[in-house]
Design an enzyme around this catalytic site. Sequence first.
Site, PDB file in Angstrom:
ATOM      1  N   HIS A 255      52.007 -49.255  42.206  1.00  0.00           N
ATOM      2  CA  HIS A 255      51.006 -50.282  42.519  1.00  0.00           C
ATOM      3  C   HIS A 255      51.312 -50.907  43.878  1.00  0.00           C
ATOM      4  O   HIS A 255      52.431 -50.815  44.388  1.00  0.00           O
ATOM      5  CB  HIS A 255      51.029 -51.395  41.457  1.00  0.00           C
ATOM      6  CG  HIS A 255      52.299 -52.190  41.489  1.00  0.00           C
ATOM      7  ND1 HIS A 255      53.499 -51.732  40.960  1.00  0.00           N
ATOM      8  CD2 HIS A 255      52.593 -53.413  42.021  1.00  0.00           C
ATOM      9  CE1 HIS A 255      54.442 -52.615  41.160  1.00  0.00           C
ATOM     10  NE2 HIS A 255      53.937 -53.653  41.819  1.00  0.00           N
ATOM     11  N   ASP A 257      51.152 -54.806  45.385  1.00  0.00           N
ATOM     12  CA  ASP A 257      51.004 -56.143  44.817  1.00  0.00           C
ATOM     13  C   ASP A 257      49.696 -56.757  45.301  1.00  0.00           C
ATOM     14  O   ASP A 257      49.436 -56.789  46.504  1.00  0.00           O
ATOM     15  CB  ASP A 257      52.178 -57.043  45.255  1.00  0.00           C
ATOM     16  CG  ASP A 257      53.504 -56.575  44.665  1.00  0.00           C
ATOM     17  OD1 ASP A 257      53.491 -55.915  43.610  1.00  0.00           O
ATOM     18  OD2 ASP A 257      54.555 -56.869  45.269  1.00  0.00           O
ATOM     19  N   HIS A 311      54.555 -49.100  45.509  1.00  0.00           N
ATOM     20  CA  HIS A 311      55.934 -49.082  45.004  1.00  0.00           C
ATOM     21  C   HIS A 311      55.923 -49.035  43.482  1.00  0.00           C
ATOM     22  O   HIS A 311      54.878 -49.220  42.848  1.00  0.00           O
ATOM     23  CB  HIS A 311      56.724 -50.288  45.547  1.00  0.00           C
ATOM     24  CG  HIS A 311      56.130 -51.616  45.227  1.00  0.00           C
ATOM     25  ND1 HIS A 311      55.031 -52.135  45.872  1.00  0.00           N
ATOM     26  CD2 HIS A 311      56.476 -52.554  44.313  1.00  0.00           C
ATOM     27  CE1 HIS A 311      54.729 -53.319  45.385  1.00  0.00           C
ATOM     28  NE2 HIS A 311      55.600 -53.595  44.418  1.00  0.00           N
ATOM     29  N   ARG A 321      68.180 -53.445  33.658  1.00  0.00           N
ATOM     30  CA  ARG A 321      68.037 -53.819  35.063  1.00  0.00           C
ATOM     31  C   ARG A 321      67.204 -55.092  35.143  1.00  0.00           C
ATOM     32  O   ARG A 321      66.270 -55.274  34.353  1.00  0.00           O
ATOM     33  CB  ARG A 321      67.354 -52.691  35.829  1.00  0.00           C
ATOM     34  CG  ARG A 321      66.964 -53.088  37.234  1.00  0.00           C
ATOM     35  CD  ARG A 321      66.438 -51.923  38.049  1.00  0.00           C
ATOM     36  NE  ARG A 321      66.114 -52.413  39.370  1.00  0.00           N
ATOM     37  CZ  ARG A 321      64.893 -52.749  39.760  1.00  0.00           C
ATOM     38  NH1 ARG A 321      63.857 -52.602  38.961  1.00  0.00           N
ATOM     39  NH2 ARG A 321      64.699 -53.220  40.979  1.00  0.00           N
TER      40      ARG A 321
HETATM   41  C1  LIG Z   1      48.859 -60.760  39.899  1.00  0.00           C
HETATM   42  C2  LIG Z   1      49.701 -59.945  39.317  1.00  0.00           C
HETATM   43  C3  LIG Z   1      49.331 -58.801  38.443  1.00  0.00           C
HETATM   44  C4  LIG Z   1      50.656 -58.119  38.175  1.00  0.00           C
HETATM   45  C5  LIG Z   1      51.622 -59.262  38.204  1.00  0.00           C
HETATM   46  C6  LIG Z   1      51.179 -60.017  39.430  1.00  0.00           C
HETATM   47  O1  LIG Z   1      51.673 -61.312  39.449  1.00  0.00           O
HETATM   48  C7  LIG Z   1      51.616 -59.209  40.669  1.00  0.00           C
HETATM   49  C8  LIG Z   1      51.613 -57.695  40.503  1.00  0.00           C
HETATM   50  C9  LIG Z   1      50.882 -57.086  39.302  1.00  0.00           C
HETATM   51  C10 LIG Z   1      51.567 -55.890  38.605  1.00  0.00           C
HETATM   52  C11 LIG Z   1      53.071 -56.105  38.541  1.00  0.00           C
HETATM   53  C12 LIG Z   1      51.337 -54.547  39.285  1.00  0.00           C
HETATM   54  C13 LIG Z   1      51.758 -53.383  38.364  1.00  0.00           C
HETATM   55  C14 LIG Z   1      50.990 -53.408  37.061  1.00  0.00           C
HETATM   56  C15 LIG Z   1      51.172 -54.730  36.293  1.00  0.00           C
HETATM   57  C16 LIG Z   1      50.266 -54.721  35.080  1.00  0.00           C
HETATM   58  C17 LIG Z   1      52.609 -54.774  35.755  1.00  0.00           C
HETATM   59  O2  LIG Z   1      53.182 -53.681  35.509  1.00  0.00           O
HETATM   60  O3  LIG Z   1      53.144 -55.833  35.486  1.00  0.00           O
HETATM   61  C18 LIG Z   1      50.805 -55.878  37.276  1.00  0.00           C
HETATM   62  C19 LIG Z   1      50.804 -57.330  36.869  1.00  0.00           C
HETATM   63  C20 LIG Z   1      49.761 -57.704  35.856  1.00  0.00           C
HETATM   64  O4  LIG Z   1      50.075 -58.500  34.996  1.00  0.00           O
HETATM   65  O5  LIG Z   1      48.573 -57.296  35.941  1.00  0.00           O
HETATM   66  O1  LIG Z   2      61.497 -54.543  39.633  1.00  0.00           O
HETATM   67  C1  LIG Z   2      61.226 -54.136  40.745  1.00  0.00           C
HETATM   68  O2  LIG Z   2      62.082 -53.697  41.524  1.00  0.00           O
HETATM   69  C2  LIG Z   2      59.799 -54.130  41.237  1.00  0.00           C
HETATM   70  C3  LIG Z   2      58.871 -54.994  40.416  1.00  0.00           C
HETATM   71  C4  LIG Z   2      57.498 -55.081  41.006  1.00  0.00           C
HETATM   72  O3  LIG Z   2      57.126 -54.296  41.833  1.00  0.00           O
HETATM   73  C5  LIG Z   2      56.608 -56.167  40.575  1.00  0.00           C
HETATM   74  O4  LIG Z   2      56.968 -56.938  39.642  1.00  0.00           O
HETATM   75  O5  LIG Z   2      55.514 -56.289  41.163  1.00  0.00           O
HETATM   76 FE   LIG Z   3      55.283 -55.034  42.845  1.00  0.00          FE
END
Ligand SMILES: C=C1C[C@]23C[C@@]1(O)CC[C@H]2[C@]1(C)CCC[C@@](C)(C(=O)O)[C@H]1[C@@H]3C(=O)O
Ligand SMILES: O=C(O)CCC(=O)C(=O)O
Ligand SMILES: [Fe+2]
Length: 393
Positions: A255, A257, A311, A321
Amino acid sequence: MTIVRLASTVASSFSLPIEQTKEGRQKPDGLVFDASVLQHRPDIPKQFIWPYGERPSPDVPELPVPLIDIGGFLSGDPLASMEASRLIGQACREVGFFLVVNHGIDEGLISDAHRYMDSFFGLPLVEKQRAQRKVGEHCGYASSFTGRFSSKLPWKETLSFQYSPETSSSSSNNIVEDYFTNTMGQDFRHSGRVYQDYCEAMSRLSLVIMELLGMSLGLDRERFRGFFEDNESIMRLNYYPPCQRPDQTLGTGPHCDPTSLTILHQDHVGGLQVFVDNEWRSVTPNFSAFVVNIGDTFMALSNGIYKSCLHRAVVNSVRPRKSLAFFLCPKYDKVVSAPSELVDVHGRPRIYPDFTWTTFLEFTQKHYRADMNTLRAFTNWLRQNKPSELLPE
Ligand SMILES: C=C1C[C@]23C[C@@]1(O)CC[C@H]2[C@]1(C)CCC[C@@](C)(C(=O)O)[C@H]1[C@@H]3C(=O)O
Ligand SMILES: O=C(O)CCC(=O)C(=O)O
Ligand SMILES: [Fe+2]
């Protein structure tokens, strides 16, 4: 069928706005991610298995991330400041990721922030669920997002909360400390204080980086700093339990951010990967550095000059982790619009329509699962839906 634990009170209260609107899928079964059980399982539930093309590869080359020393800028050294802003500009044009060292943030605070993550995520599932994230909300405890998505689930647990700094127009706030005590009880006052202090430090650091970003784009150093001074940001604690099939799953899927700027601190374990020159590269942990990346909202604010980069995070079979992510976001109703100085230079027209963070955040929570195309999908969605207060006819 691989149902690890059915927690009917929690699972049945979920609805699936994202899956229903984007992919039209049905509500998944009542799978609940209980890390204490799942981390030992040699077979992982199918919802966590990612398609072959998206699985992590075993040998990932290291990414040489530019190291930016901001010590000179913090102490007011003009030459060191120019050099730091030049290097940041270069990193943001090329990749959108850099490391910040000599940031002045107390190592003890960083260590405490990691330590209190162990205390929270080490609690029994039912206790963590006191802070359960609700559907459509972006704050709270989430385990694997079983309520929002039905496939490609991330192998992680997260606790997210809001942070906004005290400004001259707001009364003094303990927003984070109050969040912890209100959701988890008085025993969590001290951890709440640690994360309150950590967020304050992150907000200050992000404003310093905003000054450098402004300078690097030839703008007044106050320009972006001023824009984010009253930020309404998100702090997220990412906890990735061990997984017996790390080759089949991902801790956080690929994704960009959607937020403006991310300041990440990863522990010694490693797992962050960035997609550069068509391949995944790992970012080696460095406890004295913060990993900083540009998010989609800042990419739009820079008129696409600075890149928000793809990333993800991988997991391993041995060690949990942890990472601490501070997502800098504008005040909800502020209009995100690239400054005119960045438009129509070098033949670059205005690329993105104006929007507010409220609308973009809602898009990622209700309509679209953040991935590598979020900003483009959001822009198209805005153009089709045209919220009248934001877009000219
Ligand atoms: C606005 C947001 C959506 C997510 C959290 C965040 O605060 C910033 C990044 C997004 C996220 C981490 C991108 C990857 C997918 C996601 C679902 C996750 O894996 O957490 C995303 C977050 C979300 O809650 O939608
Ligand atoms: O845990 C990490 O190193 C990346 C997490 C991340 O990309 C996120 O929370 O948006
Ligand atoms: Fe991220």
